[in-house]
Scaffold this motif. Structure first.
Motif, PDB file in Angstrom:
ATOM      1  N   ARG A   1       0.907  -1.194  -0.069  1.00  0.00           N
ATOM      2  CA  ARG A   1      -0.122  -0.218  -0.132  1.00  0.00           C
ATOM      3  C   ARG A   1       0.850   1.214   0.054  1.00  0.00           C
ATOM      4  NH1 ARG A   1      -3.742  -2.381   4.100  1.00  0.00           N
ATOM      5  NH2 ARG A   1      -5.482  -3.323   2.805  1.00  0.00           N
ATOM      6  N   ARG A   2       1.968   1.134   0.768  1.00  0.00           N
ATOM      7  CA  ARG A   2       2.799   2.261   0.846  1.00  0.00           C
ATOM      8  C   ARG A   2       3.429   2.599  -0.363  1.00  0.00           C
ATOM      9  NH1 ARG A   2       5.503   0.815   5.003  1.00  0.00           N
ATOM     10  NH2 ARG A   2       3.865   1.556   6.448  1.00  0.00           N
TER      11      ARG A   2
ATOM     12  N   ARG B   1       0.921   4.005  -2.965  1.00  0.00           N
ATOM     13  CA  ARG B   1       0.527   5.611  -2.356  1.00  0.00           C
ATOM     14  C   ARG B   1       1.571   6.511  -2.891  1.00  0.00           C
ATOM     15  NH1 ARG B   1      -0.154   5.107   2.845  1.00  0.00           N
ATOM     16  NH2 ARG B   1      -2.107   4.089   2.503  1.00  0.00           N
ATOM     17  N   ARG B   2       2.769   5.970  -2.901  1.00  0.00           N
ATOM     18  CA  ARG B   2       3.892   6.860  -3.113  1.00  0.00           C
ATOM     19  C   ARG B   2       3.789   7.003  -4.956  1.00  0.00           C
ATOM     20  NH1 ARG B   2       8.468   4.218   0.076  1.00  0.00           N
ATOM     21  NH2 ARG B   2       7.636   2.663  -1.209  1.00  0.00           N
TER      22      ARG B   2
ATOM     23  N   GLY C   1       1.264   7.189  -6.419  1.00  0.00           N
ATOM     24  CA  GLY C   1      -0.042   8.107  -6.767  1.00  0.00           C
ATOM     25  C   GLY C   1      -1.240   7.134  -6.967  1.00  0.00           C
TER      26      GLY C   1
ATOM     27  N   PHE D   1      -3.293   5.318  -4.980  1.00  0.00           N
ATOM     28  CA  PHE D   1      -4.463   5.417  -4.361  1.00  0.00           C
ATOM     29  C   PHE D   1      -4.732   6.974  -4.211  1.00  0.00           C
ATOM     30  CE2 PHE D   1      -3.177   1.620  -2.062  1.00  0.00           C
ATOM     31  CZ  PHE D   1      -4.362   1.082  -1.884  1.00  0.00           C
ATOM     32  N   GLY D   2      -5.981   7.070  -4.081  1.00  0.00           N
ATOM     33  CA  GLY D   2      -6.759   8.601  -4.096  1.00  0.00           C
ATOM     34  C   GLY D   2      -7.170   9.222  -5.465  1.00  0.00           C
ATOM     35  N   THR D   3      -6.481   8.405  -6.583  1.00  0.00           N
ATOM     36  CA  THR D   3      -6.947   8.874  -7.855  1.00  0.00           C
ATOM     37  C   THR D   3      -8.195   8.260  -8.454  1.00  0.00           C
ATOM     38  OG1 THR D   3      -5.315   7.384  -8.707  1.00  0.00           O
ATOM     39  CG2 THR D   3      -4.491   9.353  -8.368  1.00  0.00           C
TER      40      THR D   3
END
Length: 107
Positions: free
Chosen positions: A56-57, A60-61, A63, A65-67
């Motif tokens: 997950r990390r 997330r780095r 990009g 997640f959140g997109t």
């Protein structure tokens, strides 16, 4: 030749020689996957990194997640039918009451 063919050959050879048959294909798959996972966690601890959450990390780095990359197509394109409408319209059209049995339609 696939794994089942190889298993059948090995079982036949073992029966002819008098040895016990080999394990069936897929018997130890979960144990192998758990051992690989545990080994990777152990190596992360030895390197001083957190033992959990590495995938997950990394995502997330990058990009991801959140997109919205991991949302389903339904959640991106279909409006919720249970959410209140901001426009005053129902999903099937304007909100109107049905006409009563003996009178004009109520507007």
């Amino acid at each position: 030749m696939n794994a089942m063919h190889q298993y059948l050959f090995d079982a036949y050879r073992a029966a002819r020689v008098g040895e016990p048959p080999p394990p069936e294909p897929g018997t130890h798959d979960l144990a192998v996957l758990r051992a690989v996972r545990d080994r990777r966690r152990f190596e992360r601890v030895l390197a001083g990194r957190p033992a959990r959450g590495g995938l997950r990390r990394a995502l997330r780095r990058a990009g991801a997640f959140g997109t919205g990359l991991f949302r389903t197509a339904r959640s991106r394109t279909t409006p919720s039918l249970t959410a209140p409408s901001r426009t005053g319209l129902s999903p099937t059209g304007p909100c109107r009451t049905a006409p009563t049995a003996g009178g004009p339609p109520a507007d």
